[in-house]
Design an enzyme around this catalytic site. Structure first.
Site, short mmCIF file in Angstrom:
data_model
loop_
_atom_site.label_atom_id
_atom_site.label_comp_id
_atom_site.label_asym_id
_atom_site.label_seq_id
_atom_site.Cartn_x
_atom_site.Cartn_y
_atom_site.Cartn_z
N LYS A 1 5.91 5.16 11.19
CA LYS A 1 5.08 5.95 12.11
C LYS A 1 3.70 5.34 12.30
O LYS A 1 3.19 5.25 13.41
CB LYS A 1 4.96 7.38 11.59
CG LYS A 1 6.25 8.17 11.70
CD LYS A 1 6.06 9.62 11.27
CE LYS A 1 7.37 10.40 11.42
NZ LYS A 1 7.21 11.83 11.01
N ILE A 2 3.08 4.88 11.20
CA ILE A 2 1.75 4.28 11.32
C ILE A 2 1.84 2.95 12.05
O ILE A 2 1.03 2.64 12.93
CB ILE A 2 1.10 4.13 9.94
CG1 ILE A 2 0.85 5.50 9.30
CG2 ILE A 2 -0.21 3.34 10.04
CD1 ILE A 2 0.35 5.44 7.88
N THR B 1 -4.27 -1.55 5.11
CA THR B 1 -4.60 -0.13 5.00
C THR B 1 -3.43 0.64 4.40
O THR B 1 -3.32 1.85 4.56
CB THR B 1 -4.94 0.46 6.38
OG1 THR B 1 -3.86 0.18 7.29
CG2 THR B 1 -6.23 -0.11 6.93
N SER B 2 -2.54 -0.07 3.71
CA SER B 2 -1.32 0.55 3.19
C SER B 2 -1.37 0.72 1.67
O SER B 2 -1.77 1.77 1.19
CB SER B 2 -0.10 -0.27 3.60
OG SER B 2 1.09 0.40 3.29
N ARG B 3 -0.98 -0.28 0.93
CA ARG B 3 -1.01 -0.23 -0.53
C ARG B 3 -1.55 -1.55 -1.06
O ARG B 3 -1.20 -2.63 -0.58
CB ARG B 3 0.39 0.02 -1.10
CG ARG B 3 0.89 1.45 -0.91
CD ARG B 3 0.09 2.43 -1.76
NE ARG B 3 0.54 3.81 -1.61
CZ ARG B 3 0.03 4.69 -0.75
NH1 ARG B 3 -0.96 4.30 0.07
NH2 ARG B 3 0.47 5.93 -0.69
N GLU C 1 -7.06 -0.58 -7.84
CA GLU C 1 -8.05 0.39 -7.38
C GLU C 1 -8.11 1.66 -8.21
O GLU C 1 -9.09 2.41 -8.14
CB GLU C 1 -7.78 0.78 -5.93
CG GLU C 1 -6.55 1.64 -5.73
CD GLU C 1 -6.36 2.05 -4.27
OE1 GLU C 1 -6.22 3.25 -4.03
OE2 GLU C 1 -6.33 1.18 -3.39
N HIS D 1 -10.23 3.29 0.22
CA HIS D 1 -9.01 4.04 0.55
C HIS D 1 -9.34 5.24 1.44
O HIS D 1 -8.91 6.37 1.19
CB HIS D 1 -8.31 4.49 -0.73
CG HIS D 1 -6.83 4.63 -0.58
ND1 HIS D 1 -5.92 4.18 -1.50
CD2 HIS D 1 -6.08 5.18 0.41
CE1 HIS D 1 -4.68 4.45 -1.10
NE2 HIS D 1 -4.76 5.06 0.06
#
Length: 345
Positions: free
Chosen positions: A154-155, A229-231, A260, A292
């Site tokens: 979706k992203i 911007t994911s993991r 993180e 994040h």
């Protein structure tokens, strides 16, 4: 009324959950501490746990929760790679928020690209010192450039629409392509070799762990931009650091970082950060690091709270768990309980 033990609480979490808790007839016990084997005891007397991306849900933590009668873990995020499902199966159910605002993350990714390309972060600092020189601020047109998009969930699909508005050429990689789409899918190696910018929008799995490796960076174009911007663990941080130092990587935008969990969401401005790689990355003028926060819009926070409480309410009212993580068995198996609209076990 069910009672939720809520970990890693921030002020912005409470705003939206407090607004809805009366509607869902629940009580929320907030904890500022992250969830781990030592803080799991705080959930005593509660019915379920609400956790976030950097909480530790390993075997030891789950065992404490299970022995205290916790029946459900409600992740208020999409990811669940921090959960030991081999232990949880048959003991504790897990639900998540698969989509809260794909626009929030996709727009943040494009914002990072624009900032790094046009040096907006550097220009902002200069003009506050009344330095209006344009030296060193040259960028490039995004129009006509090739962007490689890793992950077309979706992203990823929302990000594709954003990029199309800039007139960019797009290459996609996903081991599970969208059926009947006109996306230009290629191998990951081809994507690396042909892309001017690479943006990661895939989940973290054993197959995607360190997908951006030393080898992958060797495949990439000179001066490539990498956006994540994911993991965090999608990128091998040591490989990224080497690529930046050599100049192979032209810029990096990181909203996530593989180590993180002990740093992000907290204030370390008065302390010495012990992570040498993170400390080095922060010094690069062509690296943009955010904590994040790509998901952090009012719309996303409201959706997270509503979906999380809907998930919890459905569980305790024996309703269909549409957002349960069915990890133990494949949906293709005839004995998968979710195929019968039942909980995973």
């Amino acid at each position: 009324m069910f009672k939720i033990s809520f970990y890693d609480t921030k002020s912005y979490d409470r705003i939206y959950f407090d607004k809805l808790k009366k509607q869902f007839q629940c009580e929320i016990k907030y904890h500022e501490a992250k969830l781990n084997k030592n803080t799991a005891v705080l959930s005593k007397g509660c019915d379920c746990v609400c956790a976030f991306v950097n909480d530790e849900l390993d075997k030891d933590t789950l065992e404490v929760l299970y022995n205290q009668g916790i029946k459900l873990i409600a992740m208020r995020c999409a990811g669940y790679n921090n959960i030991d499902f081999s232990y949880a199966f048959g003991k504790i159910h897990v639900v998540r928020v698969p989509a809260y605002s794909p626009y929030a993350v996709a727009e943040a990714a494009m914002g990072m690209i624009l900032m790094l390309n046009r040096k907006l972060h550097k220009a902002y600092i200069r003009t506050r010192d009344f330095n209006f020189s344009l030296s060193g601020l040259i960028g490039f047109d995004l129009h006509g450039k090739t962007i490689g998009i890793v992950g077309t969930g979706k992203i990823g699909r929302t990000f594709i629409k954003v990029c199309s508005g800039f007139g960019m050429n797009m290459l996609m990689y996903d081991p599970y392509p969208v059926k009947d789409s006109d996306y230009n899918y290629v191998s990951f190696e081809e994507l690396c070799r042909k892309s001017d910018i690479i943006s990661l929008h895939c989940p973290l799995t054993k197959d995607s762990y360190h997908i951006v490796s030393h080898e992958a960076i060797d495949w990439m174009k000179e001066g490539v931009f990498i956006i994540n911007t994911s993991r965090g663990a999608l990128i091998d941080s040591s490989a990224l650091l080497k690529g930046l130092k050599s100049g192979k990587i032209g810029a990096a935008g990181l909203d996530v970082y593989e180590e993180e969990s002990e740093v992000f969401f907290e204030d370390f401005s008065e302390k010495i950060v012990q992570d040498d790689i993170l400390a080095r990355l922060v010094t690069f003028p062509n690296v943009l690091i955010t904590s994040h926060q790509a998901f952090l819009t009012s719309e996303a926070l409201e959706n997270i709270a509503e979906t999380t409480l809907q998930n919890v309410s459905a569980f305790f009212h024996d309703q269909k768990l549409v957002n349960e993580v069915c990890y133990h068995c494949s949906r293709e198996r005839t004995n998968c309980q979710q195929r019968l609209n039942k909980p995973c076990f």
